[in-house]
Design a protein around this motif. Sequence first.
Motif, PDB file in Angstrom:
ATOM      1  N   ALA A   1      24.543  56.649 161.979  1.00 13.62           N
ATOM      2  CA  ALA A   1      23.361  55.938 161.484  1.00 13.62           C
ATOM      3  C   ALA A   1      23.580  55.454 160.054  1.00 13.62           C
ATOM      4  O   ALA A   1      23.186  54.336 159.697  1.00 13.62           O
ATOM      5  CB  ALA A   1      22.132  56.842 161.569  1.00 13.62           C
TER       6      ALA A   1
ATOM      7  N   ILE B   1      17.532  50.248 163.523  1.00 16.13           N
ATOM      8  CA  ILE B   1      18.519  51.195 164.026  1.00 16.13           C
ATOM      9  C   ILE B   1      17.807  52.198 164.920  1.00 16.13           C
ATOM     10  O   ILE B   1      16.860  52.860 164.474  1.00 16.13           O
ATOM     11  CB  ILE B   1      19.216  51.960 162.881  1.00 16.13           C
ATOM     12  CG1 ILE B   1      19.976  51.008 161.956  1.00 16.13           C
ATOM     13  CG2 ILE B   1      20.153  53.042 163.426  1.00 16.13           C
ATOM     14  CD1 ILE B   1      20.471  51.683 160.678  1.00 16.13           C
TER      15      ILE B   1
ATOM     16  N   LEU C   1      25.771  52.319 160.123  1.00 16.93           N
ATOM     17  CA  LEU C   1      25.035  51.120 160.496  1.00 16.93           C
ATOM     18  C   LEU C   1      24.175  50.627 159.330  1.00 16.93           C
ATOM     19  O   LEU C   1      24.109  49.416 159.066  1.00 16.93           O
ATOM     20  CB  LEU C   1      24.158  51.393 161.716  1.00 16.93           C
ATOM     21  CG  LEU C   1      24.890  51.646 163.038  1.00 16.93           C
ATOM     22  CD1 LEU C   1      23.882  51.914 164.150  1.00 16.93           C
ATOM     23  CD2 LEU C   1      25.795  50.484 163.412  1.00 16.93           C
TER      24      LEU C   1
ATOM     25  N   LEU D   1      19.934  47.732 167.135  1.00 19.59           N
ATOM     26  CA  LEU D   1      21.183  48.462 167.318  1.00 19.59           C
ATOM     27  C   LEU D   1      20.846  49.859 167.835  1.00 19.59           C
ATOM     28  O   LEU D   1      20.321  50.696 167.101  1.00 19.59           O
ATOM     29  CB  LEU D   1      21.959  48.538 166.005  1.00 19.59           C
ATOM     30  CG  LEU D   1      22.429  47.195 165.443  1.00 19.59           C
ATOM     31  CD1 LEU D   1      23.124  47.395 164.092  1.00 19.59           C
ATOM     32  CD2 LEU D   1      23.364  46.480 166.417  1.00 19.59           C
TER      33      LEU D   1
END
Length: 545
Positions: A224, A242, A227, A186
Amino acid sequence: MKSFFRKAKSEWKEFVNDKDAGKPHDHHPSSHNHPTPNQSDQPSCISPPTPKDIFRYRYHHGTNLGSIYVLERWLHPSMFPDDTPSEKSSELEAVKAWVDKIGVDATREKFEHHWSNAVSDDDLVWLRDVAKCTTIRLPLGFFSLSIPRFTLSTPFSPYITIYQNCWTSILTLLSRLRHHSIAVLLDLHALPGGANTGDHSGTNSGSADLWTTPNYLNLSLQCAQFLAQEIRHCNLENVSGIQLVNESIWDAPNMYAWYDSCIAAVSAIDPTIPVYISDGWNLGRAVDWTLQKNTVYCHHAQCPVLIDTHLYWAFSDADKAKSPQQIIAEVPGKLSELDGKDGSVVDRGAVDVIVGEYSNVLSEDSWSKPNGVPKEELVHQFGQAQSHRYQTQSAGSFFWTYKMDWSPGGEWGFLAQVTNTSITPPPLPSSNPTSIPSLISHATSLAPTLKQTAVSNHISYWDSTSPGQPFEHAKYEAGWTVGFQDALSFFSGCGGNVNGGSKIGCLESWVLKRIKESGFRGPFVWEFEQGLRKGIVDFSEAIGM
């Protein structure tokens, strides 16, 4: 296959229960000379690798999905009204133009259709079976997360309703990719204010205001965190990590301080999630910084940190002056910043690097100097050189890109470059998945002899090199057992829960993880590490990988 895993679990239990057997009572400095805190061994928490471990730590061969959730006009001109001025090429300009032309509801429907239909089931089968992708890199924008507060004080705030179902679309794509055993990095590609001046930061502002705007930095940190929370709470096991930012500008102010804050924030949610940083076009600095972050004796639970670097030869004046042959000759020297930085996590820390973007594109100036060689042959040589270098020196590589209106995309297109075999996956001992059990059976039959030889050679070397010095060779033997079984699990795919055939690609990060889980402390942890590495190598050689 199940018998192999029962045996593996039995060996792990034996290691956990008997890891102190044969250990000298007194700790003395080893002849391996490295600084090590004087700590006592702790209980082990090593267990067999899970599908989540494999998705995160195997070699990542793949592609970017490109202009799906962060539009770039050159890739998807169909997502811009025909009368949009040429200089308006970003996601924001596309949204604004469509809202002005057809209204909010119709624009939302148009974008949702784009997200839902960008990757077909046939695409996923091709990525898995033909391109042999293990992982894709998925560029996202802060607006893609469907959280209105993330867009406050940004130009996207008036248009947040366009994205109200965007995160749901991303979750659906993640699930579809998981069905095909494909992992996803991601990538927070577009952040508030822009991490760089490009339109792939979401706007055409031409500035990188992220780094000088505290509110933007805070919003990006919250992205962040979001996620991380979703990965944990939704059990998104095929998320490989991430990426905090894409292509930061060179020497961005306070970039590493912000990285520290983000890593701490994600670690507080789930310290097992790999976090990727941009090298900001200065890989050497990023390597040195990351080695200091990923240490064995960190006193708090922290996410493993990996580096994303990008390699292109099409844009600088210096590269334009080179012939294709000169550029191809440079490829084997790339990633040299990693030379001498691997092989001993105990001494140096851990660092793994992915090539998050690369292509087979050269400038027209370079292509004009072919020296009599057809362009198609030079493209093939260039792609093959990159494939080989990245597969031997990095933890993964992601071609730019797969999806575009003008597929197959020429030298920018993953489809085109895989089809013409310019880009190839890592070589495997067999392309037939049905051969995996027999290869594992062969390696398992060799394991006792390989282990005995490795341990015997290790003991003989150190006893002859440093006679009379104390060692803890049982740690080496324990490490070998764990390493061999780890490599077996990655190759088997955890008994079918993940596609088999993978190797441990993020090796330094995996070694760091295993050392921490082993519970071993004190001056002889290096013996466990070297045994672990040898076990991995012995398995790989046994199956011909």
